[in-house]
Design a protein around this motif. Structure first.
Motif, mmCIF file in Angstrom:
data_model
loop_
_atom_site.group_PDB
_atom_site.id
_atom_site.type_symbol
_atom_site.label_atom_id
_atom_site.label_comp_id
_atom_site.label_asym_id
_atom_site.label_seq_id
_atom_site.Cartn_x
_atom_site.Cartn_y
_atom_site.Cartn_z
ATOM 1 N N HIS A 127 0.832 -1.207 0.000
ATOM 2 C CA HIS A 127 0.000 0.000 0.000
ATOM 3 C C HIS A 127 0.868 1.259 0.000
ATOM 4 O O HIS A 127 0.529 2.256 -0.649
ATOM 5 N N GLY A 128 1.975 1.208 0.701
ATOM 6 C CA GLY A 128 2.853 2.369 0.743
ATOM 7 C C GLY A 128 3.553 2.665 -0.569
ATOM 8 O O GLY A 128 4.009 3.784 -0.797
ATOM 9 N N LEU A 129 3.632 1.666 -1.457
ATOM 10 C CA LEU A 129 4.281 1.833 -2.750
ATOM 11 C C LEU A 129 3.325 2.294 -3.843
ATOM 12 O O LEU A 129 3.739 2.614 -4.956
ATOM 13 N N ALA A 155 2.548 9.262 4.500
ATOM 14 C CA ALA A 155 3.966 8.950 4.336
ATOM 15 C C ALA A 155 4.428 9.245 2.920
ATOM 16 O O ALA A 155 5.520 9.785 2.707
ATOM 17 N N ARG A 156 3.598 8.895 1.920
ATOM 18 C CA ARG A 156 3.968 9.175 0.526
ATOM 19 C C ARG A 156 4.054 10.672 0.272
ATOM 20 O O ARG A 156 4.985 11.157 -0.388
ATOM 21 N N GLY A 214 6.141 14.343 -1.932
ATOM 22 C CA GLY A 214 5.421 15.561 -2.261
ATOM 23 C C GLY A 214 4.113 15.349 -2.979
ATOM 24 O O GLY A 214 3.495 16.309 -3.461
ATOM 25 N N ARG A 215 3.648 14.120 -3.081
ATOM 26 C CA ARG A 215 2.354 13.832 -3.711
ATOM 27 C C ARG A 215 1.740 12.637 -3.001
ATOM 28 O O ARG A 215 2.433 11.750 -2.519
ATOM 29 N N SER A 216 0.433 12.659 -2.949
ATOM 30 C CA SER A 216 -0.265 11.624 -2.202
ATOM 31 C C SER A 216 -0.636 10.454 -3.116
ATOM 32 O O SER A 216 -0.338 10.445 -4.310
ATOM 33 N N ILE A 217 -1.279 9.463 -2.525
ATOM 34 C CA ILE A 217 -1.759 8.287 -3.249
ATOM 35 C C ILE A 217 -3.228 8.516 -3.588
ATOM 36 O O ILE A 217 -4.011 8.931 -2.729
ATOM 37 N N ASP A 218 -3.596 8.272 -4.830
ATOM 38 C CA ASP A 218 -5.001 8.353 -5.226
ATOM 39 C C ASP A 218 -5.710 7.098 -4.711
ATOM 40 O O ASP A 218 -5.235 5.978 -4.927
#
Length: 273
Positions: free
Chosen positions: A120-122, A166-167, A172-176
């Motif tokens: 999930h973090g990737l 964390a992402r 500098g950008r989040s996860i969609d």
């Protein structure tokens, strides 16, 4: 070299249709001309691995051609390995997949594991299917048993939230994050409106988008044993009789792919015979 896009299909509840969504996204992207690598973290069930083994066997037996993903199978003993070892082995497979593909799609198990949290973090995109019921909504948020008001996000929602923070801090950008209302019944359920309200309230609170899933259609199930999806059907690949329902299912898959902001299903729409 273009950056690899990482799609994680996950939640912590079994039976929500994760593998069904995963195989349809993979085949849609393949037919869109993308190089797609797959990692199946559901090591006990391995539905995605079995699907592509069936696909290879059916195509060979019928002299047919259809695109295949790059597969990076993980040994079932990874499920019982110490967390540090399991994560290291997963990350090695992920690095190899990332170097060879435009998209890496990761299908996760219905539970909380160190490897699943790492995956999930990737992610660039997390796709969370949920059946259209409060049973599945419980995986996302907790409601008051008397009023049905939303009380708080679930542990899984907090896991995704932490991954997104964390992402954002690191890159500098989040996860969609997209939640799919999956396996919708053809008729309107009595609690649909109440469930809609809770899903929308939670989406505003934890920041996911709501997208269209796949309805509960026979075609999605009957093609699985062949290792095929609605995206594969063509004049030369047609293991079942065609109908207008198949055209509707293909349009449904197009809508799903479009809602996720992906490119796929470039082949012309099938006409029913």
């Amino acid at each position: 070299m273009a950056q690899t896009n990482v799609i994680v299909v996950g939640n912590e509840k079994g039976g929500a249709g994760k593998s069904t969504i995963a195989i349809h996204l993979v085949t849609a992207l393949l037919h869109g001309g993308a190089r797609v690598a797959v990692l199946d973290l559901d090591l006990r069930q391995q539905s995605m691995g079995h699907f592509f083994a069936n696909r290879r066997a059916w195509l060979d037996a019928n002299g047919a051609v259809a695109p295949m993903p790059l597969e990076f199978p993980l040994s079932i003993d990874l499920a019982t390995a110490p967390d540090a070892e399991a994560v290291a082995r997963f990350e090695a497979a992920f690095d190899q997949a990332s170097n060879e593909a435009d998209f890496v799609l990761i299908d996760t198990p219905g539970g909380d594991t160190a490897v699943s949290r790492t995956a999930h973090g990737l992610a660039d995109l997390i796709v969370t299917p949920m059946n259209d019921s409060f049973v599945d909504f419980d995986m996302l948020g907790v409601v008051d048993p008397v009023t049905l008001d939303l009380k708080r996000p679930s542990l899984y929602s907090e896991t995704v939230w932490n991954s997104r923070k964390a992402r954002a801090a690191a890159k500098g950008r989040s996860i969609d994050w997209v939640v799919l209302r999956n396996r919708l019944a053809p008729t309107e359920a009595r609690n649909r409106k109440r469930l809609d309200q809770r899903v929308q309230a939670l989406s505003r609170r934890v920041g996911f988008r709501v997208g269209p899933g796949l309805r509960d259609r026979v075609i999605y199930r009957e093609l699985f044993p062949f290792g095929l999806t609605i995206a594969d059907l063509s004049p030369t690949i047609r293991p079942v009789a065609m109908s207008l329902q198949h055209v509707a299912a293909r349009q449904e898959l197009r809508a799903l792919v479009a809602s996720l902001g992906l490119t796929g299903l470039d082949a012309p729409m099938l006409a029913a015979e």
